[in-house]
Motif scaffolding. Structure first.
Motif, PDB file in Angstrom:
ATOM      1  N   ILE A 272       0.863  -1.179   0.000  1.00 14.38           N
ATOM      2  CA  ILE A 272       0.000   0.000   0.000  1.00 14.38           C
ATOM      3  C   ILE A 272       0.902   1.232   0.000  1.00 14.38           C
ATOM      4  N   SER A 273       0.632   2.160  -0.923  1.00 10.72           N
ATOM      5  CA  SER A 273       1.445   3.375  -0.999  1.00 10.72           C
ATOM      6  C   SER A 273       0.564   4.552  -1.426  1.00 10.72           C
ATOM      7  N   ASP A 274       1.152   5.732  -1.405  1.00 13.56           N
ATOM      8  CA  ASP A 274       0.478   6.959  -1.854  1.00 13.56           C
ATOM      9  C   ASP A 274      -0.888   7.127  -1.190  1.00 13.56           C
ATOM     10  N   LEU A 275      -0.937   6.948   0.113  1.00 11.67           N
ATOM     11  CA  LEU A 275      -2.181   7.037   0.871  1.00 11.67           C
ATOM     12  C   LEU A 275      -2.474   8.503   1.188  1.00 11.67           C
ATOM     13  N   HIS A 276      -3.627   8.990   0.693  1.00 10.33           N
ATOM     14  CA  HIS A 276      -4.000  10.399   0.863  1.00 10.33           C
ATOM     15  C   HIS A 276      -5.459  10.519   1.285  1.00 10.33           C
ATOM     16  N   THR A 277      -5.723  11.490   2.131  1.00 13.44           N
ATOM     17  CA  THR A 277      -7.100  11.822   2.481  1.00 13.44           C
ATOM     18  C   THR A 277      -7.650  12.721   1.376  1.00 13.44           C
ATOM     19  N   VAL A 278      -8.792  12.351   0.810  1.00 12.18           N
ATOM     20  CA  VAL A 278      -9.399  13.179  -0.237  1.00 12.18           C
ATOM     21  C   VAL A 278     -10.633  13.916   0.251  1.00 12.18           C
ATOM     22  N   TRP A 279     -11.169  13.479   1.392  1.00 10.83           N
ATOM     23  CA  TRP A 279     -12.362  14.126   1.920  1.00 10.83           C
ATOM     24  C   TRP A 279     -12.583  13.653   3.347  1.00 10.83           C
ATOM     25  N   ARG A 280     -13.122  14.553   4.160  1.00 15.59           N
ATOM     26  CA  ARG A 280     -13.497  14.177   5.526  1.00 15.59           C
ATOM     27  C   ARG A 280     -14.657  15.044   5.970  1.00 15.59           C
ATOM     28  N   GLU A 281     -15.643  14.407   6.585  1.00 12.00           N
ATOM     29  CA  GLU A 281     -16.729  15.132   7.226  1.00 12.00           C
ATOM     30  C   GLU A 281     -17.046  14.395   8.521  1.00 12.00           C
ATOM     31  N   GLY A 282     -16.772  15.032   9.640  1.00  9.03           N
ATOM     32  CA  GLY A 282     -16.986  14.392  10.934  1.00  9.03           C
ATOM     33  C   GLY A 282     -16.178  13.116  11.042  1.00  9.03           C
ATOM     34  N   ALA A 283     -16.865  12.018  11.288  1.00 13.03           N
ATOM     35  CA  ALA A 283     -16.203  10.720  11.479  1.00 13.03           C
ATOM     36  C   ALA A 283     -16.094   9.918  10.192  1.00 13.03           C
ATOM     37  N   THR A 284     -16.459  10.503   9.057  1.00  8.98           N
ATOM     38  CA  THR A 284     -16.394   9.790   7.782  1.00  8.98           C
ATOM     39  C   THR A 284     -15.225  10.345   6.966  1.00  8.98           C
ATOM     40  N   VAL A 285     -14.418   9.429   6.450  1.00  6.04           N
ATOM     41  CA  VAL A 285     -13.187   9.786   5.756  1.00  6.04           C
ATOM     42  C   VAL A 285     -13.125   9.046   4.429  1.00  6.04           C
ATOM     43  N   ALA A 286     -12.704   9.731   3.369  1.00  7.10           N
ATOM     44  CA  ALA A 286     -12.428   9.094   2.083  1.00  7.10           C
ATOM     45  C   ALA A 286     -10.915   9.130   1.859  1.00  7.10           C
ATOM     46  N   LEU A 287     -10.364   7.961   1.588  1.00  5.59           N
ATOM     47  CA  LEU A 287      -8.928   7.840   1.353  1.00  5.59           C
ATOM     48  C   LEU A 287      -8.670   7.276  -0.037  1.00  5.59           C
ATOM     49  N   ARG A 288      -7.620   7.779  -0.669  1.00  7.57           N
ATOM     50  CA  ARG A 288      -7.165   7.234  -1.955  1.00  7.57           C
ATOM     51  C   ARG A 288      -5.792   6.617  -1.707  1.00  7.57           C
ATOM     52  N   TYR A 289      -5.571   5.438  -2.299  1.00  4.75           N
ATOM     53  CA  TYR A 289      -4.280   4.797  -2.135  1.00  4.75           C
ATOM     54  C   TYR A 289      -3.975   3.928  -3.350  1.00  4.75           C
ATOM     55  N   LYS A 290      -2.709   3.637  -3.506  1.00  2.00           N
ATOM     56  CA  LYS A 290      -2.259   2.723  -4.556  1.00  2.00           C
ATOM     57  C   LYS A 290      -2.009   1.372  -3.899  1.00  2.00           C
ATOM     58  N   GLU A 291      -2.546   0.338  -4.510  1.00  2.00           N
ATOM     59  CA  GLU A 291      -2.370  -1.028  -4.027  1.00  2.00           C
ATOM     60  C   GLU A 291      -1.647  -1.814  -5.115  1.00  2.00           C
ATOM     61  N   THR A 292      -0.511  -2.384  -4.760  1.00  2.00           N
ATOM     62  CA  THR A 292       0.289  -3.142  -5.714  1.00  2.00           C
ATOM     63  C   THR A 292       0.380  -4.588  -5.254  1.00  2.00           C
ATOM     64  N   HIS A 293       0.112  -5.502  -6.187  1.00  2.00           N
ATOM     65  CA  HIS A 293       0.243  -6.938  -5.930  1.00  2.00           C
ATOM     66  C   HIS A 293       1.447  -7.439  -6.722  1.00  2.00           C
ATOM     67  N   ARG A 294       2.338  -8.150  -6.043  1.00  2.00           N
ATOM     68  CA  ARG A 294       3.493  -8.761  -6.694  1.00  2.00           C
ATOM     69  C   ARG A 294       3.459 -10.255  -6.413  1.00  2.00           C
ATOM     70  N   GLN A 295       3.603 -11.022  -7.498  1.00  2.00           N
ATOM     71  CA  GLN A 295       3.637 -12.475  -7.352  1.00  2.00           C
ATOM     72  C   GLN A 295       4.265 -13.071  -8.609  1.00  2.00           C
ATOM     73  N   ASN A 296       5.220 -13.979  -8.409  1.00  2.00           N
ATOM     74  CA  ASN A 296       5.868 -14.670  -9.535  1.00  2.00           C
ATOM     75  C   ASN A 296       6.389 -13.697 -10.582  1.00  2.00           C
ATOM     76  N   GLN A 297       7.084 -12.680 -10.160  1.00  2.00           N
ATOM     77  CA  GLN A 297       7.661 -11.655 -11.029  1.00  2.00           C
ATOM     78  C   GLN A 297       6.635 -10.916 -11.878  1.00  2.00           C
ATOM     79  N   ARG A 298       5.382 -10.925 -11.447  1.00  2.00           N
ATOM     80  CA  ARG A 298       4.325 -10.167 -12.116  1.00  2.00           C
ATOM     81  C   ARG A 298       3.816  -9.131 -11.127  1.00  2.00           C
TER      82      ARG A 298
END
Length: 138
Positions: free
Chosen positions: A79-105
């Motif tokens: 998980i990388s590049d984790l950023h908050t894009v919006w927040r109102e009270g107790a509700t939060v929107a986050l954007r992130y990059k998710e990378t899967h690596r397996q068998n050189q792919r």
């Protein structure tokens, strides 16, 4: 745990992906046991848009995990590049990059998650995944 809703939401993103990794790899034999705590973070009306643009609900997500125990040995999830894009009270929107690596792919996606933070728990309301184009090796 920190009482800052943004920090709790960020922690939840990492925690959820640790559980997903445990399910997919079943490396220590706890993949099946990780499903219950993983599903506990999703609200009953949780929905998501997958990388193939399918809209699925909580029940389909649970079935996916139940069928995926140990299906991807050797998988790494970063998980990388984790950023908050919006927040109102107790509700939060986050954007992130998710990378899967397996068998050189390697595959990556950009995700936006909407989470509701309570005192000691975080609930996932919605997730939208967008695949990133594959980069070809030089």
């Amino acid at each position: 745990m920190n009482n800052n809703p943004v920090e709790q939401a960020r922690h939840s993103v990492h925690h959820v992906h640790e559980l997903i990794h445990r399910v997919f790899t079943d490396a220590d034999g706890t993949g099946e046991a990780a499903i219950a705590p993983l599903m506990d973070v999703f609200t009953e009306d949780f929905s998501m848009v997958t990388t193939s643009a399918a809209v699925v609900g909580r029940a389909q997500v649970e079935q996916l995990f139940k069928g995926a125990v140990g299906a991807r040995p050797g998988l790494e999830i970063v998980i990388s590049d984790l950023h908050t894009v919006w927040r109102e009270g107790a509700t939060v929107a986050l954007r992130y990059k998710e990378t899967h690596r397996q068998n050189q792919r390697e595959t990556s996606r950009i995700s936006v998650a909407i989470l509701r933070v309570h005192h000691h728990s975080t609930q996932w309301l919605y997730l939208h995944e967008t695949p990133l184009p594959q980069e070809t090796p030089a």
